[in-house]
Motif scaffolding. Sequence first.
Motif, mmCIF file in Angstrom:
data_model
loop_
_atom_site.group_PDB
_atom_site.id
_atom_site.type_symbol
_atom_site.label_atom_id
_atom_site.label_comp_id
_atom_site.label_asym_id
_atom_site.label_seq_id
_atom_site.Cartn_x
_atom_site.Cartn_y
_atom_site.Cartn_z
ATOM 1 N N LYS A 159 0.842 -1.191 0.000
ATOM 2 C CA LYS A 159 0.000 0.000 0.000
ATOM 3 C C LYS A 159 0.876 1.239 0.000
ATOM 4 N N ALA A 160 0.705 2.084 -1.019
ATOM 5 C CA ALA A 160 1.576 3.246 -1.180
ATOM 6 C C ALA A 160 1.213 4.352 -0.198
ATOM 7 N N SER A 161 2.192 5.208 0.058
ATOM 8 C CA SER A 161 1.970 6.385 0.892
ATOM 9 C C SER A 161 1.133 7.405 0.141
ATOM 10 N N ALA A 162 0.266 8.099 0.864
ATOM 11 C CA ALA A 162 -0.563 9.129 0.232
ATOM 12 C C ALA A 162 0.282 10.323 -0.204
ATOM 13 N N LYS A 163 1.452 10.494 0.418
ATOM 14 C CA LYS A 163 2.297 11.643 0.093
ATOM 15 C C LYS A 163 3.012 11.465 -1.240
ATOM 16 N N SER A 164 3.565 10.274 -1.454
ATOM 17 C CA SER A 164 4.416 10.074 -2.627
ATOM 18 C C SER A 164 3.910 8.991 -3.569
ATOM 19 N N ASN A 165 2.798 8.341 -3.215
ATOM 20 C CA ASN A 165 2.270 7.224 -4.007
ATOM 21 C C ASN A 165 3.270 6.081 -4.124
ATOM 22 N N LYS A 166 4.168 6.005 -3.140
ATOM 23 C CA LYS A 166 5.155 4.927 -3.104
ATOM 24 C C LYS A 166 5.336 4.453 -1.671
ATOM 25 N N ILE A 167 6.026 3.333 -1.528
ATOM 26 C CA ILE A 167 6.372 2.820 -0.202
ATOM 27 C C ILE A 167 7.794 3.287 0.096
ATOM 28 N N VAL A 168 7.969 3.993 1.206
ATOM 29 C CA VAL A 168 9.247 4.624 1.532
ATOM 30 C C VAL A 168 9.882 3.902 2.722
ATOM 31 N N LEU A 169 11.155 3.527 2.561
ATOM 32 C CA LEU A 169 11.893 2.855 3.621
ATOM 33 C C LEU A 169 13.286 3.457 3.751
ATOM 34 N N TYR A 170 13.880 3.220 4.910
ATOM 35 C CA TYR A 170 15.308 3.495 5.116
ATOM 36 C C TYR A 170 15.993 2.155 5.320
ATOM 37 N N GLN A 171 17.157 1.983 4.729
ATOM 38 C CA GLN A 171 17.861 0.704 4.801
ATOM 39 C C GLN A 171 19.292 0.909 5.304
ATOM 40 N N LEU A 172 19.773 -0.104 6.048
ATOM 41 C CA LEU A 172 21.129 -0.104 6.591
ATOM 42 C C LEU A 172 21.832 -1.363 6.125
ATOM 43 N N ASP A 173 23.024 -1.199 5.570
ATOM 44 C CA ASP A 173 23.799 -2.328 5.072
ATOM 45 C C ASP A 173 24.277 -3.192 6.234
ATOM 46 N N GLY A 174 24.089 -4.512 6.125
ATOM 47 C CA GLY A 174 24.444 -5.427 7.194
ATOM 48 C C GLY A 174 25.928 -5.463 7.483
ATOM 49 N N ALA A 175 26.746 -5.360 6.443
ATOM 50 C CA ALA A 175 28.198 -5.400 6.649
ATOM 51 C C ALA A 175 28.654 -4.220 7.506
ATOM 52 N N THR A 176 28.055 -3.050 7.299
ATOM 53 C CA THR A 176 28.396 -1.868 8.096
ATOM 54 C C THR A 176 28.039 -2.088 9.552
ATOM 55 N N PHE A 177 26.861 -2.665 9.791
ATOM 56 C CA PHE A 177 26.427 -2.923 11.175
ATOM 57 C C PHE A 177 27.389 -3.866 11.886
ATOM 58 N N ARG A 178 27.776 -4.951 11.237
ATOM 59 C CA ARG A 178 28.632 -5.935 11.903
ATOM 60 C C ARG A 178 30.026 -5.392 12.172
ATOM 61 N N LYS A 179 30.496 -4.515 11.332
ATOM 62 C CA LYS A 179 31.816 -3.923 11.561
ATOM 63 C C LYS A 179 31.827 -3.051 12.805
ATOM 64 N N MET A 180 30.674 -2.471 13.130
ATOM 65 C CA MET A 180 30.606 -1.547 14.262
ATOM 66 C C MET A 180 30.230 -2.251 15.558
ATOM 67 N N MET A 181 29.982 -3.572 15.506
ATOM 68 C CA MET A 181 29.581 -4.329 16.682
ATOM 69 C C MET A 181 30.764 -5.090 17.257
ATOM 70 N N ASP A 182 30.815 -5.168 18.597
ATOM 71 C CA ASP A 182 31.791 -6.006 19.268
ATOM 72 C C ASP A 182 31.439 -7.471 19.032
ATOM 73 N N LEU A 183 32.446 -8.308 18.759
ATOM 74 C CA LEU A 183 32.195 -9.698 18.379
ATOM 75 C C LEU A 183 31.494 -10.469 19.493
ATOM 76 N N LYS A 184 31.920 -10.286 20.745
ATOM 77 C CA LYS A 184 31.296 -11.005 21.855
ATOM 78 C C LYS A 184 29.841 -10.585 22.022
ATOM 79 N N GLU A 185 29.599 -9.288 21.911
ATOM 80 C CA GLU A 185 28.228 -8.788 22.039
ATOM 81 C C GLU A 185 27.355 -9.306 20.899
ATOM 82 N N LEU A 186 27.942 -9.426 19.726
ATOM 83 C CA LEU A 186 27.206 -9.935 18.574
ATOM 84 C C LEU A 186 26.799 -11.392 18.802
ATOM 85 N N LYS A 187 27.683 -12.201 19.382
ATOM 86 C CA LYS A 187 27.360 -13.602 19.657
ATOM 87 C C LYS A 187 26.221 -13.705 20.675
#
Length: 595
Positions: free
Chosen positions: A183-211
């Motif tokens: 279902k599209a947004s009434a503002k833009s007639n599209k579905i709007v999302l923000y996305q975060l690359d998984g590789a970037t997230f894992r690089k910024m996480m401590d390995l022990k905390e990630l486990k």
Amino acid sequence: HRPFPLLTLIVSIGTSTVLITTIAMPELSWRQRKISYLHRHGSPFVSHDGAAEAPDPSRGGTILKRGSAQRKILVVKEITEDIRDRLRRNFMFVSLDDETISALVLQFEMVEYEPGETIIEQGRAGKDEPMYYYMLIDGECDVIKDGKKLPGIFGTLEPGSQFGEQSILFDESKRGATIIASKASAKSNKIVLYQLDGATFRKMMDLKELKKLQTRIKDVIKVFDTLSGVDTKIAGTGTIIRPYEPSRRWLASSWRGTILQYIWPTVLGMMAFTGFFGLVVEITGPNDVGQGIDVEDIATGSMLYHLELISEWWWKLQLLTTFVSTFFLTAAFKFWNRFYWTTRAIQGRFNDISLLVACTSARGEDRKLTPAAIQCLDDIARIQRLLHTLYWSSVVKRFSAFHSQEGISYLLSFNLINLDEYDSLIEATSSGFGGHNAAMMWLTSRIWLAKKNGEIEADNAAMQTIFDKITHLRALMARIPDMYDGRMPLAYVHFVNMLVMTLIMLSPFSLFAVLYYWAVPAVGVLTLFYGGIFTLSLMFLDPVDNDAQHQQYAESAGFDVGVLIREVNAGSVRYSKCAALLPKNYLIGPLKEDS
């Protein structure tokens, strides 16, 4: 005193700075240049009418450039603050400091999808295909699992929902579900999302905390799959217990969900032991075992003599065990039956509240529900769903992960609660008050507030009835744990267990002297019936499979609690929808002539 030389100097310095920056930037990676730009300009996000680049073929959708107007930047900054708040409350980002959170926010990209476009597809992704974590801003998305849309609220993602945690957390190419822009947004007639690359997230996480995160989230995902209908206890039926057909042939050929499925290892084990014991007796004992000789002819002190004594005593024990075990089974089934109807009564009180509130909702002069009344009904329905889910998560041990910080954060990621409710639930659970008790208070307070605000037009008698239903609901919910605590005294269960086990364990010794090798199938039948009676009784005493022994069974006599929750989810909006369709002649007050 002439301004022109000074102006020329300023322009020269500015131009030199631009040239130096332009020459130095190519030495940096694309991502470093982007971060540098973002730190200088404040936000990576753009408005819906920004200029569009070519679609990224690796994931579909359209990535947008930054808008130039100051008005657009201010709107986007508000969105970044909302994302920052949601990240701080998300279980994956709780351990990160503010500086890291701010850096992560800068890594988000805005993407747009057309209705019907697939955002992620269930199954394995391409080897080099990036994995993303998504936050839905505008529009709605459908959740598809194995070709079917998940039922109720679990099948629709609304603005504020987040998904893709598994992909970036586990670095797996396998995706658990398909997400389709619906279902599209009434503002833009599209579905709007923000996305975060998984590789970037894992690089910024401590390995022990990630486990640690990976271990905790697996439990939450398993619970969520059960409650949403992805992983049902009784496959393909959608019923709270396994149904049966009133046919002898069908019953005789059934296996799954029958006592045979649980007792057969014990039956085979006792039959094998009986056969082994017979071989031992045949090799070491007299050759006339099982030949039907008189007791007077048996030598005192011989093996056959002792087996005959055991057999005589065993038949008396069988009478006592038969009486006690069948009575125990009857008592256990009565408990199971009371438990079942208590769960149905809880559902009934939820439906009563929905019916009464919907019936008394405020209407305008056109006899339609007012916008405030519609919002009130939506709020009450959502709180009821949350209350019911949190309640059963507190009763069923394998669902307890939903009361952890990760579980509550998962509710927030699916937009089942808002940010204020998240903070309240975290405080309630950490203080030991219970999230379901907090939700019960929200439900009561929201209905009282609706009365004060005129969103419902119930008189004092109707309000009293509504609150009676709420207090009865609370009492029924409190009864379930009390029933578990007092389901059966330990001494009684222990006594019945000793009787049954003694009877079964002595059956090879008592029957072999009389039946010879026919004792092997006879012991199997006895084990099946007496062991089955006791096993079935224990299942009846554990209707939601809280005991560790029953959790290992794919299908036991316990309820599919996920069905209970999905039924209440569906019922929470049933009467509000019917209220909107109420015929005009059932409404109080005449219409105005010009209406």
